[in-house]
Design a protein around this motif. Structure first.
Motif, short mmCIF file in Angstrom:
data_model
loop_
_atom_site.label_atom_id
_atom_site.label_comp_id
_atom_site.label_asym_id
_atom_site.label_seq_id
_atom_site.Cartn_x
_atom_site.Cartn_y
_atom_site.Cartn_z
N ASP A 1 1.03 -1.52 0.00
CA ASP A 1 0.00 0.10 -0.06
C ASP A 1 0.90 1.27 0.16
O ASP A 1 0.45 2.31 -0.33
CB ASP A 1 -1.08 -0.04 1.29
CG ASP A 1 -1.77 -0.97 1.06
OD1 ASP A 1 -2.74 -1.24 0.29
OD2 ASP A 1 -1.63 -2.20 2.11
N THR B 1 12.50 6.66 7.27
CA THR B 1 12.49 8.10 8.33
C THR B 1 13.90 8.10 8.77
O THR B 1 14.51 7.26 9.35
CB THR B 1 11.59 7.77 9.56
OG1 THR B 1 10.16 7.64 8.78
CG2 THR B 1 11.53 8.96 10.33
N GLU C 1 4.74 -5.21 9.26
CA GLU C 1 5.59 -4.82 7.88
C GLU C 1 5.17 -6.06 6.92
O GLU C 1 5.12 -7.25 7.08
CB GLU C 1 7.19 -4.64 7.97
CG GLU C 1 7.82 -5.02 6.75
CD GLU C 1 7.40 -3.57 5.57
OE1 GLU C 1 7.55 -2.53 6.11
OE2 GLU C 1 7.15 -3.90 4.49
C1 SAM Z 1 7.38 4.83 3.99
S1 SAM Z 1 7.82 3.09 4.66
C2 SAM Z 1 8.12 3.58 6.53
C3 SAM Z 1 9.16 2.52 7.07
C4 SAM Z 1 9.37 2.79 8.58
N1 SAM Z 1 8.22 2.90 9.23
C5 SAM Z 1 9.98 4.19 8.55
O1 SAM Z 1 9.44 5.27 8.86
O2 SAM Z 1 11.19 4.33 8.21
C6 SAM Z 1 6.09 2.33 4.77
C7 SAM Z 1 6.35 0.75 4.91
O3 SAM Z 1 5.10 0.19 4.92
C8 SAM Z 1 5.19 -1.11 4.32
N2 SAM Z 1 3.65 -1.53 3.89
C9 SAM Z 1 3.16 -0.92 2.94
N3 SAM Z 1 1.75 -1.59 3.08
C10 SAM Z 1 1.56 -2.21 4.08
C11 SAM Z 1 0.60 -3.08 4.63
N4 SAM Z 1 -0.55 -3.43 4.22
N5 SAM Z 1 1.01 -3.63 5.81
C12 SAM Z 1 2.18 -3.64 6.58
N6 SAM Z 1 3.28 -2.92 5.80
C13 SAM Z 1 2.97 -2.32 4.81
C14 SAM Z 1 6.10 -0.90 3.07
O4 SAM Z 1 6.54 -2.17 2.98
C15 SAM Z 1 7.26 -0.11 3.76
O5 SAM Z 1 8.00 -0.51 4.38
#
Ligand code: SAM
Length: 178
Positions: free
Chosen positions: A22, A28, A74
């Motif tokens: 998604d 971050t 994740e």
């Molecule tokens: C923008 S990154 C942020 C990573 C971390 N939280 C940070 O701030 O460094 C968003 C993360 O959400 C994960 N993700 C996307 N859709 C997801 C879902 N439906 N359930 C769990 N994780 C998801 C992606 O694989 C990605 O690693």
């Protein structure tokens, strides 16, 4: 500026679609992670839940530098493996757990603090569930707000290591559930 934001959003959505997630994986930066946890007032008694935890950094910093416990969910298994390795290397594997799990299927009620670096429409989908959490639960979102649910506080922090955008600043929004 609005056009640039719209293009970046489109690019993020296209990347996420290509990865079958998604939200694409974008980290971050470390200083922003610390500011998110400070904004939430994280302390040792907190349980921090990071929705879409990437390489695990938010939960790991919460455990190592703030003494909290936490869980990162994740969807990408390789990132969960990496998070577990990172937690071991940081010496906090006991207090920082990671699961391959869809954030939409995650029980949010265990958290005293929820962190998110997602996308605006994902935040909006989560909003009704977040608003029903225990009063006092703190929610911090990196960059994106939740529409008509106005944050209790918004701060802007310098983010020289931010991998996306040209401005190299991050907005952090805090909601405290009433
Ligand atoms: C923008 S990154 C942020 C990573 C971390 N939280 C940070 O701030 O460094 C968003 C993360 O959400 C994960 N993700 C996307 N859709 C997801 C879902 N439906 N359930 C769990 N994780 C998801 C992606 O694989 C990605 O690693």
């Amino acid at each position: 500026m609005e056009l640039v934001k719209a293009l970046l959003m489109w690019l993020a959505c296209a990347t996420a679609f290509a990865q079958d997630t998604d939200v694409p994986f974008v980290v971050t930066p470390d200083n922003v992670t610390r500011e998110m946890l400070k904004l939430a007032g994280v302390k040792a008694s907190d349980f921090v839940l990071d929705l879409g935890s990437g390489d695990g950094r938010i939960v790991i910093v919460a455990a190592k530098q703030f003494g909290a416990r936490g869980l990162g969910v994740e969807i990408v298994p390789e990132l969960v493996e990496k998070s577990r390795d990172n937690a071991k290397k940081a010496g906090v594997a006991e207090r920082a757990e990671f699961r391959v799990q869809d954030l939409f299927a995650t029980d949010l009620s265990q958290a005293t603090v929820i962190t998110m670096y997602l996308l605006p429409e994902v935040n909006l989908q989560l909003k009704p569930r977040l608003q029903k959490l225990k009063p006092g639960t703190r929610i911090v979102s990196h960059d994106w707000d939740m529409g008509d649910w106005k944050p209790d506080r918004t701060v802007t922090v310098e983010a020289p290591d931010k991998p996306i955008g040209r401005e190299k600043v991050s907005k952090l929004h805090l909601w405290v559930v009433k």
